[in-house]
Design an enzyme around this catalytic site. Structure first.
Site, PDB file in Angstrom:
ATOM      1  NE  ARG A 123      -4.101  -1.222   2.285  1.00  0.00           N
ATOM      2  CZ  ARG A 123      -4.171  -2.575   2.582  1.00  0.00           C
ATOM      3  NH1 ARG A 123      -3.451  -2.601   3.695  1.00  0.00           N
ATOM      4  NH2 ARG A 123      -5.037  -3.312   2.617  1.00  0.00           N
ATOM      5  CE  LYS A 145       0.028  13.998 -15.330  1.00  0.00           C
ATOM      6  NZ  LYS A 145      -0.281  14.118 -16.467  1.00  0.00           N
ATOM      7  CD  GLU A 187       8.509  16.356 -22.694  1.00  0.00           C
ATOM      8  OE1 GLU A 187       8.408  17.423 -22.175  1.00  0.00           O
ATOM      9  OE2 GLU A 187       8.605  15.498 -22.948  1.00  0.00           O
ATOM     10  CE  LYS A 229       5.692  17.529 -14.401  1.00  0.00           C
ATOM     11  NZ  LYS A 229       6.328  16.620 -15.179  1.00  0.00           N
ATOM     12  CD  GLU A 239      -2.992  16.136 -16.984  1.00  0.00           C
ATOM     13  OE1 GLU A 239      -1.986  15.820 -16.478  1.00  0.00           O
ATOM     14  OE2 GLU A 239      -3.628  16.530 -18.139  1.00  0.00           O
ATOM     15  NE  ARG A 244       1.417  16.520 -13.074  1.00  0.00           N
ATOM     16  CZ  ARG A 244       1.347  16.740 -13.329  1.00  0.00           C
ATOM     17  NH1 ARG A 244       1.605  16.255 -11.590  1.00  0.00           N
ATOM     18  NH2 ARG A 244       2.417  15.502 -13.210  1.00  0.00           N
ATOM     19  CG  ASN A 248      -0.644  17.066 -21.268  1.00  0.00           C
ATOM     20  OD1 ASN A 248       0.105  16.131 -20.808  1.00  0.00           O
ATOM     21  ND2 ASN A 248      -1.771  16.695 -20.389  1.00  0.00           N
ATOM     22  CG  HIS A 251       2.664  15.426 -24.248  1.00  0.00           C
ATOM     23  ND1 HIS A 251       2.970  16.214 -24.452  1.00  0.00           N
ATOM     24  CD2 HIS A 251       3.539  14.651 -23.376  1.00  0.00           C
ATOM     25  CE1 HIS A 251       4.561  16.453 -23.992  1.00  0.00           C
ATOM     26  NE2 HIS A 251       4.411  14.950 -23.554  1.00  0.00           N
ATOM     27  CG  HIS A 255       0.955  10.249 -25.916  1.00  0.00           C
ATOM     28  ND1 HIS A 255      -0.010  11.077 -24.817  1.00  0.00           N
ATOM     29  CD2 HIS A 255       2.209  10.244 -25.967  1.00  0.00           C
ATOM     30  CE1 HIS A 255       0.969  10.633 -23.651  1.00  0.00           C
ATOM     31  NE2 HIS A 255       2.082  10.049 -23.892  1.00  0.00           N
ATOM     32  CG  HIS A 268       8.099  10.945 -24.692  1.00  0.00           C
ATOM     33  ND1 HIS A 268       6.182  10.450 -25.431  1.00  0.00           N
ATOM     34  CD2 HIS A 268       7.961  11.929 -23.918  1.00  0.00           C
ATOM     35  CE1 HIS A 268       5.902  11.307 -24.040  1.00  0.00           C
ATOM     36  NE2 HIS A 268       6.397  12.213 -23.467  1.00  0.00           N
TER      37      HIS A 268
HETATM   38  N1  GLY Z   1       5.106  15.409 -18.533  1.00  0.00           N
HETATM   39  C1  GLY Z   1       3.663  15.852 -18.381  1.00  0.00           C
HETATM   40  C2  GLY Z   1       3.087  16.162 -15.919  1.00  0.00           C
HETATM   41  O1  GLY Z   1       4.146  15.361 -15.535  1.00  0.00           O
HETATM   42  O2  GLY Z   1       1.916  16.073 -16.351  1.00  0.00           O
END
Ligand code: GLY
Length: 362
Positions: A123, A145, A187, A229, A239, A244, A248, A251, A255, A268
């Site tokens: 957990r 994330k 990035e 960030k 998000e 946030r 993207n 992206h 993606h 990527h």
């Molecule tokens: N890489 C996008 C984020 O961390 O929200």
């Protein structure tokens, strides 16, 4: 953290706040940067393991530190539930208990995978992110994330699991291969386009020094990205407000390119570079920016050898993949689009025929 040449950035998230340390040779002096003792599970991949694994674990080991190193294969395929299951089993076998800390030592794949293991084992265990690729240093190691891919798409299973600490050793970038380094620059450029014209100009002025991996330029660049960030994540950790989501940028198509061309054909960051060029052209088509902004962004992307041309695949396949990639039940195609270098907005429900026309003109 000790002073040395290390810069710090705070991620302010109430009781989940943490510090990012950025500087040269932090890995070699890891015992000075880690302020806890106990059981450690270091998860890394084969390449990083061969470069740093043994030395890193030796310098962390002491009479108070019981260190275990678990190594996974290189590449996106390790971001799977099968690999997570193997790691869980190995940890049970070793006798890892809930006071242990997981260290993610590697690039974006390792960070997401090890972070997911930390979030789920017993957990949840504490997590320290030690990113070794430029992409992981400026993006994926910060913000919590974590997750794995499913055959149906990237990052479809995961969690928000903030680390207790992020340690960024800028020296490790000296051994990063050029393609990976450039992919990380996508990035970096993304932050400039979405948040700061001033940083965009700084990147242009310092492109040569960055390309030569001049240590001070790298450190300043990474610290600025981590601050961007950290600020975005502090505003919208999960998000939910749309803040946030600006991360993207590039992206939506990026993606789709990864999915249609197969993971591994484009890194990527390369797919994101193509996605950013597409997004700014779409913004121009919608009257938000002029050709001048398209050219400015192109100049910076290509200065770091990043691709900008959409690969030669059927536009319908890319559009299908854009719909499939969405993590909401929203059936509309949304894009993050600039209205100038340094500012973007979430534009909902972009007309599919406009997207198709732009993809077809390639
Ligand atoms: N890489 C996008 C984020 O961390 O929200």
């Amino acid at each position: 953290m000790p002073e040395t040449d290390c810069q710090t950035v705070q991620v302010k998230l109430a009781d989940r706040s943490y510090q990012i340390g950025i500087g040269p040779d932090l890995l070699a002096n890891i015992d000075q940067f880690i302020d806890r003792t106990g059981q450690w599970v270091v998860i890394t991949d084969q390449t990083v393991d061969s470069l740093y694994g043994e030395r890193f674990c030796d310098s962390l080991s002491s009479s108070d530190n019981d260190v275990h190193r678990l190594v996974v294969a290189d590449g996106e395929h390790s971001k799977s539930i099968e690999v997570v299951d193997r790691l869980w089993q190995e940890m049970i076998q070793i006798g890892i208990d809930r006071r242990a800390t997981v260290i993610a030592l590697g690039g974006g794949v390792v960070g997401d995978l090890a972070g997911f293991v930390a979030a789920t084992y017993l957990r949840g265990l504490d997590l320290v992110q030690i990113p070794t690729s430029l992409l992981a240093q400026v993006d994926s190691s910060v913000g919590g994330k974590v997750g794995v891919n499913l055959p149906q798409g990237k990052n479809l299973v995961g969690a928000f699991w903030q680390p207790q600490q992020v340690i960024i050793d800028t020296q490790v970038l000296q051994t990063l291969d050029a393609r990976q380094f450039h992919a990380g620059m996508a990035e970096v450029i993304k932050y400039a386009v979405i948040l700061s014209n001033d940083f965009f100009d700084w990147l242009g002025e310092n492109a040569l020094a960055i390309e030569k991996r001049q240590p001070h330029s790298l450190q300043e660049m990474i610290a600025r990205c981590c601050q961007f960030k950290a600020d975005v994540v502090a505003e919208d950790e999960r998000e939910t407000t749309g803040q946030r989501a600006i991360l993207n940028y590039g992206h939506t198509l990026g993606h789709a390119i990864e999915a249609v061309c197969g993971y591994g054909k484009f890194l990527h960051g390369e797919a994101i570079a193509i996605g950013m060029d597409f997004a700014i052209r779409l913004a121009c088509q919608l009257g938000r920016v002029s050709d001048v902004e398209i050219e400015r962004q192109r100049k910076l992307l290509t200065a770091f050898a990043l691709p900008i041309d959409v690969p030669d695949v059927e536009p319908e396949k890319l559009i299908e993949a854009m719909y499939r990639d969405k993590k909401t039940t929203d059936t509309k195609l949304n894009f993050i689009l600039p209205d100038r270098i340094g500012n973007v907005d979430l534009i909902r429900d972009v007309d599919v025929s406009t997207i198709e026309a732009l993809l077809t003109r390639e």
